[in-house]
Enzyme design. Structure first.
Site, short mmCIF file in Angstrom:
data_model
loop_
_atom_site.label_atom_id
_atom_site.label_comp_id
_atom_site.label_asym_id
_atom_site.label_seq_id
_atom_site.Cartn_x
_atom_site.Cartn_y
_atom_site.Cartn_z
N ARG A 1 -6.57 49.88 138.99
CA ARG A 1 -6.91 48.47 138.73
C ARG A 1 -8.00 48.42 137.68
O ARG A 1 -9.19 48.44 138.01
CB ARG A 1 -7.39 47.81 140.02
CG ARG A 1 -6.30 47.76 141.07
CD ARG A 1 -6.82 47.07 142.31
NE ARG A 1 -6.04 47.46 143.46
CZ ARG A 1 -6.46 47.38 144.72
NH1 ARG A 1 -7.66 46.92 144.98
NH2 ARG A 1 -5.68 47.76 145.72
N ASP B 1 -10.64 47.20 134.91
CA ASP B 1 -11.56 46.06 134.84
C ASP B 1 -11.32 45.20 133.61
O ASP B 1 -10.62 45.61 132.68
CB ASP B 1 -13.00 46.59 134.72
CG ASP B 1 -13.67 46.66 136.08
OD1 ASP B 1 -13.09 46.17 137.06
OD2 ASP B 1 -14.78 47.22 136.15
N TYR C 1 -8.53 59.22 132.08
CA TYR C 1 -9.13 58.16 131.26
C TYR C 1 -9.69 58.76 129.98
O TYR C 1 -10.11 59.93 129.97
CB TYR C 1 -10.27 57.46 132.01
CG TYR C 1 -9.82 56.43 133.01
CD1 TYR C 1 -9.72 55.09 132.64
CD2 TYR C 1 -9.48 56.77 134.32
CE1 TYR C 1 -9.32 54.12 133.56
CE2 TYR C 1 -9.06 55.81 135.24
CZ TYR C 1 -8.98 54.49 134.84
OH TYR C 1 -8.57 53.54 135.74
N ARG D 1 -17.22 54.62 133.45
CA ARG D 1 -18.21 53.98 132.57
C ARG D 1 -19.64 54.34 132.97
O ARG D 1 -20.51 54.46 132.12
CB ARG D 1 -17.99 52.46 132.59
CG ARG D 1 -16.70 52.07 131.86
CD ARG D 1 -16.25 50.66 132.22
NE ARG D 1 -17.29 49.69 131.97
CZ ARG D 1 -17.26 48.43 132.40
NH1 ARG D 1 -16.22 48.01 133.11
NH2 ARG D 1 -18.24 47.61 132.13
#
Lengths: 254, 254
Positions: free
Chosen positions: B52, B54, B113, B200
């Site tokens: 999911r 952001d 990622y 992040r």
């Protein structure tokens, strides 16, 4: 203190602009740069650009010049100063002082454009504003055989726009070729200067001739005919980048 | 005819979305895909996603699955059918039929990622939505020494968000490294799964530790402390891409 002539190399994402030149319909790159210059100088500063790109056309190496009467600012500091006032879709890549007689448009020896073509059925979302989605895989060597007639000094009436007001349609093309680059096919063309929409008309014509499997000399015949009716449809602005402008006497024009 | 389970690989430009998951504040990727599926099926079709993402986070390899009762559509034809109904900032890259027990989230063995960092002072306008402008050149080998503590099974509380509701903060990282890629520095990290905003937080922490010239084991100490107060500030969403999701038992997880 006499005014100094500043040359700036400028990049922009054409997606959100109604082209280079100031007009009343909407945002233009020229207007954004003028506003940023005015903010620094507290008076209007006139700008000359090497190429007046159309609505939606991008640039990674547009060149402009302007005269400044600000004595305290070193030439290379204009780039960050302007960027701090510009929106993110325009960036001044560099600034330098040039002789008074330098003119971004009239001093240019050659302009280089690149046109990005995506041959696959699906364009990555992050690339959708920066290439033409062709939806088929053209034959690179056939495209290059068709484009082989472009270099040289020719009357480009066939690939001119109806509204073009140039007194002569003769331009000199220094190089024109397709090559693969990552997921793209890129068409790169260098010329003394270009007629309005000439690159997009040439790209549209080459892709149509290749798609219809026309003989290698069909592009040459269309060029020689000086007949706009023989051009293919104009390729969309989305894939076109003003790549660089050549001034240096010793630089290769290709 | 029983329902078929369809796996879809999806790419999106997160710039115009309030993230993956449907909510009331604005456009979401899930909602766009649901609308497109509903348009094909004439009833609501439920979707599961591997991650999911952001608000503002991009994807070049998100994976979803859904059950379809449309008997006549070959699995691979769902991709073009959905794309014809989707806006340009979401593309279905491929669709295939998978066993009923396949679940995009629970069957995933690893997520990868990538985080794009632009070290120079000026980001090209066409890349401004797809990278972090760092404005300085970090030392790649120092970054990689700091990141060296990440692979393995750890409690990632330090790099979790305050609002994270996961019952366990333990995750297994398979690989984590910085490498140069064109004008960018890319941080690539593969793990079993991630806590909310973990990538992040890790990127923000690594860049801060590198920038402050902290010793190579400072990241390891922050991780071991399980203390959110020791994390750096969370890196912005703009540079983050969900790159791929690994399901295949025989695939490398790195």
């Amino acid at each position: 203190m006499p005014a100094r002539n500043i040359k700036a190399v400028v990049a922009y994402d054409g997606t959100g602009f109604f082209g280079w030149q100031s007009q009343k319909k909407g945002r233009t790159v020229q207007e954004e740069l003028q506003k940023s210059l005015q903010c620094m100088h507290s008076h209007r500063v006139h700008l000359h650009a090497a190429g007046r790109t159309d609505s939606g056309v991008h640039a990674d190496g547009q060149v402009v010049n302007f005269f400044t009467d600000m004595p305290a600012v070193p030439a290379e500091r204009f780039a960050p100063a302007l960027n701090s006032r510009l929106p993110g879709d325009v960036r001044v890549l560099s600034t330098q002082e040039v002789p008074d007689e330098f003119h971004a448009r009239y001093s240019a020896r050659a302009r280089v454009y690149r046109y990005f073509i995506h041959p696959g059925p699906i364009v990555a979302p992050v690339q959708r504003h920066y290439c033409l989605r062709l939806g088929r895989s053209p034959d690179l060597s056939r495209l290059n055989r068709l484009a082989g007639c472009l270099p040289g000094r020719h009357d480009f009436t066939t690939f001119s726009a109806l509204a073009d007001r140039s007194s002569s349609k003769v331009r000199e093309v220094y190089s024109a070729a397709f090559y693969p680059d990552g997921p793209f096919i890129v068409f790169r063309i260098a010329a003394s200067s270009f007629l309005w929409r000439m690159v997009r008309s040439i790209v549209g014509s080459l892709l149509e001739l290749e798609g219809r499997d026309e003989p290698a000399d069909s592009m040459r015949a269309a060029l020689a005919a000086r007949d706009r009716g023989l051009a293919g449809s104009t390729a969309p602005a989305v894939g076109l980048f003003l790549h660089k402008v050549i001034y240096d006497e010793s630089a290769s024009l290709y």
